[in-house]
Design a protein around this motif. Structure first.
Motif, PDB file in Angstrom:
ATOM      1  N   ARG A  36       0.741  -1.189   0.028  1.00 45.12           N
ATOM      2  CA  ARG A  36      -0.076   0.128  -0.008  1.00 45.12           C
ATOM      3  C   ARG A  36       0.693   1.297   0.067  1.00 45.12           C
ATOM      4  N   THR A  37       1.853   1.432   0.856  1.00 49.19           N
ATOM      5  CA  THR A  37       2.982   2.402   0.889  1.00 49.19           C
ATOM      6  C   THR A  37       3.441   2.689  -0.469  1.00 49.19           C
ATOM      7  N   LEU A  38       3.951   1.573  -1.132  1.00 44.49           N
ATOM      8  CA  LEU A  38       4.314   1.617  -2.350  1.00 44.49           C
ATOM      9  C   LEU A  38       3.470   2.134  -3.493  1.00 44.49           C
ATOM     10  N   ALA A  39       2.197   1.664  -3.436  1.00 43.72           N
ATOM     11  CA  ALA A  39       1.452   2.050  -4.505  1.00 43.72           C
ATOM     12  C   ALA A  39       1.041   3.433  -4.112  1.00 43.72           C
ATOM     13  N   MET A  40       0.654   3.791  -3.148  1.00 48.32           N
ATOM     14  CA  MET A  40       0.404   5.240  -2.563  1.00 48.32           C
ATOM     15  C   MET A  40       1.610   6.130  -2.944  1.00 48.32           C
ATOM     16  N   THR A  41       2.842   5.942  -3.017  1.00 50.75           N
ATOM     17  CA  THR A  41       3.830   6.753  -3.441  1.00 50.75           C
ATOM     18  C   THR A  41       4.029   6.993  -4.811  1.00 50.75           C
ATOM     19  N   ASP A  42       3.939   5.727  -5.559  1.00 46.66           N
ATOM     20  CA  ASP A  42       3.638   5.998  -7.179  1.00 46.66           C
ATOM     21  C   ASP A  42       2.565   6.781  -7.406  1.00 46.66           C
ATOM     22  N   TYR A  43       1.520   6.657  -6.831  1.00 46.07           N
ATOM     23  CA  TYR A  43       0.215   7.393  -7.311  1.00 46.07           C
ATOM     24  C   TYR A  43       0.498   8.895  -6.882  1.00 46.07           C
ATOM     25  N   ASN A  44       0.971   9.131  -5.747  1.00 52.06           N
ATOM     26  CA  ASN A  44       1.219  10.420  -5.449  1.00 52.06           C
ATOM     27  C   ASN A  44       2.122  11.121  -6.520  1.00 52.06           C
ATOM     28  N   GLN A  45       3.252  10.219  -7.010  1.00 55.13           N
ATOM     29  CA  GLN A  45       4.164  11.063  -7.759  1.00 55.13           C
ATOM     30  C   GLN A  45       3.569  11.384  -9.307  1.00 55.13           C
ATOM     31  N   GLU A  46       2.614  10.421  -9.681  1.00 56.75           N
ATOM     32  CA  GLU A  46       2.182  10.428 -10.983  1.00 56.75           C
ATOM     33  C   GLU A  46       0.873  11.565 -11.060  1.00 56.75           C
ATOM     34  N   HIS A  47       0.328  11.658  -9.742  1.00 54.62           N
ATOM     35  CA  HIS A  47      -0.817  12.595  -9.795  1.00 54.62           C
ATOM     36  C   HIS A  47      -0.854  13.837  -8.876  1.00 54.62           C
ATOM     37  N   ALA A  48       0.476  14.229  -8.708  1.00 52.38           N
ATOM     38  CA  ALA A  48       0.656  15.265  -7.771  1.00 52.38           C
ATOM     39  C   ALA A  48       0.153  16.635  -8.197  1.00 52.38           C
ATOM     40  N   ASP A  49       0.281  17.043  -9.429  1.00 49.32           N
ATOM     41  CA  ASP A  49       0.047  18.464 -10.116  1.00 49.32           C
ATOM     42  C   ASP A  49      -1.770  18.195 -10.065  1.00 49.32           C
ATOM     43  N   THR A  50      -2.230  17.172 -10.425  1.00 52.06           N
ATOM     44  CA  THR A  50      -3.675  17.248 -10.387  1.00 52.06           C
ATOM     45  C   THR A  50      -4.254  17.279  -9.181  1.00 52.06           C
ATOM     46  N   GLN A  51      -3.726  16.743  -8.200  1.00 50.00           N
ATOM     47  CA  GLN A  51      -4.114  16.841  -6.794  1.00 50.00           C
ATOM     48  C   GLN A  51      -4.044  18.036  -6.207  1.00 50.00           C
ATOM     49  N   VAL A  52      -2.998  18.753  -6.359  1.00 51.84           N
ATOM     50  CA  VAL A  52      -2.869  20.260  -6.025  1.00 51.84           C
ATOM     51  C   VAL A  52      -3.924  21.092  -6.413  1.00 51.84           C
ATOM     52  N   ALA A  53      -4.001  20.807  -7.834  1.00 50.77           N
ATOM     53  CA  ALA A  53      -4.944  21.713  -8.734  1.00 50.77           C
ATOM     54  C   ALA A  53      -6.181  21.644  -8.130  1.00 50.77           C
ATOM     55  N   SER A  54      -6.647  20.320  -7.810  1.00 48.78           N
ATOM     56  CA  SER A  54      -7.864  19.956  -7.455  1.00 48.78           C
ATOM     57  C   SER A  54      -8.381  20.461  -6.164  1.00 48.78           C
TER      58      SER A  54
END
Length: 73
Positions: A36-54
């Motif tokens: 889960r930690t690895l998956a969330m790290t990868d997810y956050n790296q890929e979606h960091a810009d959209t998460q901040v904008a959202s």
């Protein structure tokens, strides 16, 4: 047929208990947490810009909503 189903059910339940024996459950939980930690790290790296904008858009929308509520009161 019912006896066969009962035997199958007992076998499956015994197998699952045996898999968790001798700290198997602890290993499963630690492996799940690591995955889960690895998956969330990868997810956050890929979606960091959209998460901040959202998040910024949601904050702005909430502020505008509060401003509209204050005007109508």
């Amino acid at each position: 047929m019912k006896a066969l189903n009962a035997l199958l059910m007992a076998t499956l339940m015994t197998g699952s208990v045996a898999a968790m024996a001798s700290d198997g459950g602890d290993r499963v939980v630690s492996n799940m947490n690591a995955a889960r930690t690895l998956a969330m790290t990868d997810y956050n790296q890929e979606h960091a810009d959209t998460q901040v904008a959202s998040h910024k858009a949601a904050v702005e929308a909430a502020r505008e909503g509060l401003a509209v509520q204050n005007v109508h009161q």
